[in-house]
Design a protein around this motif. Structure first.
Motif: not given
Length: 163
Positions: A17, A19-22, A26, A41
């Motif tokens: 996946r 991360s939200e920040e791109g 993960r 990570y």
């Protein structure tokens, strides 16, 4: 990727996946040897160029030194921390994008002055006085005239009042 539990040489990726920040991935992993699961990570590692100082010595690029310079120049000035962080980010990004292995401390100082000029004229004068080694009041007067001249020119072209 080596298993941290049994040191088996190979593991399987179960899930990935962003991360939200791109800026980070993960990964959930499973070891086929022991069956345990763990998370890794993945991030980008960027190397900033070495800084070549006036005397020819070299040092690592240090973002904290930039921050210290900004803080000293902006002491008791009404500039939000977010603006300072953004200015430092622009300087770092500029030098990363050049792709050079070395940069001069002079070019860093010039970039700091450019960013301070946009943020706060008083901070710009403070930084310039140290950076350019002002010797007397005339040096300050010349720097202030330069700032006023640029502001007047902007006002004339925009039809607005000077900043």
């Amino acid at each position: 990727m080596k298993c941290p539990f049994c040191n088996a040489e190979d593991t399987n990726v179960i899930d990935s996946r962003v991360s939200e920040e791109g800026n980070r991935i993960r990964r959930r992993r499973r070891c086929p040897a022991c069956g345990k699961r763990f998370t890794t990570y993945e991030t980008v590692e960027l190397r900033l160029p070495q800084v070549v100082k006036h005397d020819g010595t070299r040092a690592e690029f240090d973002r904290n030194k930039l921050l210290t310079g900004f803080k000293r120049a902006l002491h008791k000035r009404p500039v939000p921390t977010d603006y300072v962080d953004a200015a430092i980010d622009r300087i770092v990004q500029k030098f990363l994008s050049l792709g050079e292995r070395e940069i001069s401390s002079r070019s860093i100082g010039e970039s700091v002055m450019h960013e301070l000029y946009k943020l706060d004229k008083v901070a710009y004068i403070r930084f310039a006085s140290v950076y350019k080694s002002f010797q007397d009041v005339d040096d300050f007067r010349d720097a202030i005239r330069e700032v006023n001249k640029v502001n007047s020119a902007k006002a004339n072209t925009n039809g607005n009042k000077p900043e």
